[in-house]
Design a protein around this motif. Sequence first.
Motif, PDB file in Angstrom:
ATOM      1  N   LEU A  57      -2.553  15.660   0.917  1.00 58.59           N
ATOM      2  CA  LEU A  57      -3.438  14.647   2.147  1.00 58.59           C
ATOM      3  C   LEU A  57      -3.709  13.145   2.221  1.00 58.59           C
ATOM      4  O   LEU A  57      -4.302  12.967   3.627  1.00 58.59           O
ATOM      5  N   GLY A  58      -3.446  12.523   1.132  1.00 57.93           N
ATOM      6  CA  GLY A  58      -3.090  11.084   1.255  1.00 57.93           C
ATOM      7  C   GLY A  58      -2.382  10.350   2.590  1.00 57.93           C
ATOM      8  O   GLY A  58      -2.752   9.922   3.148  1.00 57.93           O
ATOM      9  N   GLU A  59      -1.136  11.182   3.043  1.00 56.07           N
ATOM     10  CA  GLU A  59      -0.204  11.485   4.095  1.00 56.07           C
ATOM     11  C   GLU A  59      -0.300  11.330   5.074  1.00 56.07           C
ATOM     12  O   GLU A  59      -1.407  10.469   6.317  1.00 56.07           O
ATOM     13  N   ARG A  60      -1.803  12.595   5.619  1.00 58.91           N
ATOM     14  CA  ARG A  60      -2.203  12.897   6.794  1.00 58.91           C
ATOM     15  C   ARG A  60      -3.116  11.481   6.806  1.00 58.91           C
ATOM     16  O   ARG A  60      -3.650  10.927   8.079  1.00 58.91           O
ATOM     17  N   HIS A  79     -13.858   5.007   9.713  1.00 56.63           N
ATOM     18  CA  HIS A  79     -13.894   6.954   8.516  1.00 56.63           C
ATOM     19  C   HIS A  79     -12.470   6.768   8.428  1.00 56.63           C
ATOM     20  O   HIS A  79     -13.052   7.549   6.959  1.00 56.63           O
ATOM     21  N   TYR A  80     -11.772   6.691   8.685  1.00 59.51           N
ATOM     22  CA  TYR A  80     -10.336   6.937   7.923  1.00 59.51           C
ATOM     23  C   TYR A  80     -10.355   6.003   6.735  1.00 59.51           C
ATOM     24  O   TYR A  80      -9.852   6.995   5.662  1.00 59.51           O
ATOM     25  N   ARG A  81     -10.856   4.881   6.926  1.00 58.37           N
ATOM     26  CA  ARG A  81     -10.537   4.006   5.068  1.00 58.37           C
ATOM     27  C   ARG A  81     -11.835   4.399   4.292  1.00 58.37           C
ATOM     28  O   ARG A  81     -11.474   4.584   3.577  1.00 58.37           O
ATOM     29  N   ALA A  82     -13.071   5.130   4.618  1.00 56.22           N
ATOM     30  CA  ALA A  82     -13.886   5.688   3.942  1.00 56.22           C
ATOM     31  C   ALA A  82     -12.894   7.066   3.578  1.00 56.22           C
ATOM     32  O   ALA A  82     -13.744   7.546   2.019  1.00 56.22           O
ATOM     33  N   GLU A  83     -12.604   7.893   3.799  1.00 53.64           N
ATOM     34  CA  GLU A  83     -11.736   8.814   4.045  1.00 53.64           C
ATOM     35  C   GLU A  83     -10.872   8.788   2.933  1.00 53.64           C
ATOM     36  O   GLU A  83     -10.828   9.366   1.038  1.00 53.64           O
ATOM     37  N   LEU A  84     -10.994   7.749   2.926  1.00 55.58           N
ATOM     38  CA  LEU A  84      -8.956   6.750   2.190  1.00 55.58           C
ATOM     39  C   LEU A  84      -9.914   7.016   0.878  1.00 55.58           C
ATOM     40  O   LEU A  84      -9.471   7.150  -0.320  1.00 55.58           O
ATOM     41  N   ASP A  85     -10.899   5.689   0.821  1.00 55.96           N
ATOM     42  CA  ASP A  85     -11.588   5.754  -0.811  1.00 55.96           C
ATOM     43  C   ASP A  85     -12.624   6.759  -1.471  1.00 55.96           C
ATOM     44  O   ASP A  85     -11.774   6.637  -2.786  1.00 55.96           O
ATOM     45  N   ARG A  86     -12.629   7.904  -0.506  1.00 53.27           N
ATOM     46  CA  ARG A  86     -12.694   9.284  -1.242  1.00 53.27           C
ATOM     47  C   ARG A  86     -11.516   9.841  -2.144  1.00 53.27           C
ATOM     48  O   ARG A  86     -11.829  10.199  -3.261  1.00 53.27           O
ATOM     49  N   GLY A  88      -8.623   8.263  -3.440  1.00 54.22           N
ATOM     50  CA  GLY A  88      -7.373   7.264  -3.616  1.00 54.22           C
ATOM     51  C   GLY A  88      -6.160   7.981  -3.088  1.00 54.22           C
ATOM     52  O   GLY A  88      -5.566   8.446  -3.496  1.00 54.22           O
ATOM     53  N   VAL A  89      -5.355   6.531  -3.250  1.00 60.22           N
ATOM     54  CA  VAL A  89      -4.454   6.557  -2.366  1.00 60.22           C
ATOM     55  C   VAL A  89      -3.979   5.156  -2.653  1.00 60.22           C
ATOM     56  O   VAL A  89      -4.248   4.678  -3.557  1.00 60.22           O
ATOM     57  N   ASP A  90      -2.244   5.596  -2.731  1.00 65.12           N
ATOM     58  CA  ASP A  90      -0.929   4.242  -3.532  1.00 65.12           C
ATOM     59  C   ASP A  90      -1.701   2.870  -2.100  1.00 65.12           C
ATOM     60  O   ASP A  90      -1.589   3.336  -1.493  1.00 65.12           O
ATOM     61  N   ALA A  91      -2.254   2.297  -3.480  1.00 62.14           N
ATOM     62  CA  ALA A  91      -2.999   0.671  -2.458  1.00 62.14           C
ATOM     63  C   ALA A  91      -1.916  -0.058  -2.137  1.00 62.14           C
ATOM     64  O   ALA A  91      -2.435  -0.349  -1.005  1.00 62.14           O
ATOM     65  N   ALA A  92      -0.617   0.497  -2.585  1.00 61.69           N
ATOM     66  CA  ALA A  92       0.585  -0.605  -1.702  1.00 61.69           C
ATOM     67  C   ALA A  92       0.616   0.197  -0.105  1.00 61.69           C
ATOM     68  O   ALA A  92       0.816  -0.735   0.625  1.00 61.69           O
ATOM     69  N   ALA A  93       0.906   1.834  -0.529  1.00 57.40           N
ATOM     70  CA  ALA A  93       0.646   1.927   0.778  1.00 57.40           C
ATOM     71  C   ALA A  93      -0.450   1.398   1.505  1.00 57.40           C
ATOM     72  O   ALA A  93      -0.585   1.492   3.310  1.00 57.40           O
ATOM     73  N   ARG A  94      -1.554   1.747   1.766  1.00 54.25           N
ATOM     74  CA  ARG A  94      -2.782   1.507   2.383  1.00 54.25           C
ATOM     75  C   ARG A  94      -2.774   0.390   2.962  1.00 54.25           C
ATOM     76  O   ARG A  94      -3.142  -0.120   4.244  1.00 54.25           O
ATOM     77  N   ALA A  95      -2.339  -0.546   1.864  1.00 49.25           N
ATOM     78  CA  ALA A  95      -2.432  -2.076   3.117  1.00 49.25           C
ATOM     79  C   ALA A  95      -1.264  -2.624   3.216  1.00 49.25           C
ATOM     80  O   ALA A  95      -1.672  -3.135   4.472  1.00 49.25           O
ATOM     81  N   ALA A  96      -0.705  -2.401   3.339  1.00 51.28           N
ATOM     82  CA  ALA A  96       0.647  -2.277   4.263  1.00 51.28           C
ATOM     83  C   ALA A  96       0.562  -0.903   5.883  1.00 51.28           C
ATOM     84  O   ALA A  96       0.109  -2.013   6.647  1.00 51.28           O
ATOM     85  N   VAL A  97      -0.077  -0.362   5.319  1.00 53.55           N
ATOM     86  CA  VAL A  97      -1.256   0.435   7.094  1.00 53.55           C
ATOM     87  C   VAL A  97      -2.330  -0.520   7.345  1.00 53.55           C
ATOM     88  O   VAL A  97      -2.382  -0.786   8.733  1.00 53.55           O
ATOM     89  N   GLU A  98      -3.339  -1.239   6.402  1.00 50.27           N
ATOM     90  CA  GLU A  98      -4.085  -2.150   6.887  1.00 50.27           C
ATOM     91  C   GLU A  98      -3.452  -2.927   7.532  1.00 50.27           C
ATOM     92  O   GLU A  98      -4.305  -3.664   9.231  1.00 50.27           O
ATOM     93  N   THR A  99      -2.501  -3.873   7.422  1.00 47.04           N
ATOM     94  CA  THR A  99      -1.846  -4.703   7.765  1.00 47.04           C
ATOM     95  C   THR A  99      -0.906  -4.313   8.490  1.00 47.04           C
ATOM     96  O   THR A  99      -0.416  -5.387   9.523  1.00 47.04           O
ATOM     97  N   GLY A 100      -0.896  -3.693   9.073  1.00 52.86           N
ATOM     98  CA  GLY A 100      -0.001  -2.837   9.925  1.00 52.86           C
ATOM     99  C   GLY A 100       1.353  -3.282   9.799  1.00 52.86           C
ATOM    100  O   GLY A 100       2.171  -3.666  10.369  1.00 52.86           O
ATOM    101  N   THR A 101       1.797  -3.552   8.765  1.00 51.09           N
ATOM    102  CA  THR A 101       3.692  -3.156   8.398  1.00 51.09           C
ATOM    103  C   THR A 101       3.730  -2.559   7.542  1.00 51.09           C
ATOM    104  O   THR A 101       4.030  -2.061   6.640  1.00 51.09           O
TER     105      THR A 101
END
Length: 175
Positions: A57-60, A79-86, A88-101
Amino acid sequence: MTHNPDGDVANDVVDRVAGLAPGSAAHTLRHRRDKVATATQRSYDTLFDPALVGLALGERLLVALYASRLAPSPALAAHYRAELDRHGVDAAARAAVETGTPDDVADPRLRAMLAFTRTLIENPVAGDRAALETLPAAGLTTPEVVALAQLVAFLSYQTRLVAGLRALDQLEATT
């Protein structure tokens, strides 16, 4: 999240993300063929079911956030940020997705998934055999590759649907 056949905005992701109020012209138009709205919600429910085997689910959700950022669709990204918050996903992976890297993602499997997502969204013609073969090389099974392609296709549909409905709703508000 399950679909309410009565058109409850709180339970229909597209209605909620597009900001459609029951009774508005865009909402009425969308629900004129309610089986399409119901099928869209059921597709969402299936693709983001935590019990779905294969892609985690975290990957999706990370793929969904990344696709929403690339599109861009700020409302879907929120919407998907809120779902990720619910969930809990690896913070480093999420940061890379958020920053587009996504190249900064440590997990080669997720990095390959994000690269494939970018290819399909930004240059679908390049989503050829060579692009597909990067996925098994990163550890994805054939069913997971198919699931990823289906997910990206759904996200593309969802993005266009939300954008169109928001445009119709805004047009109604200005006339």
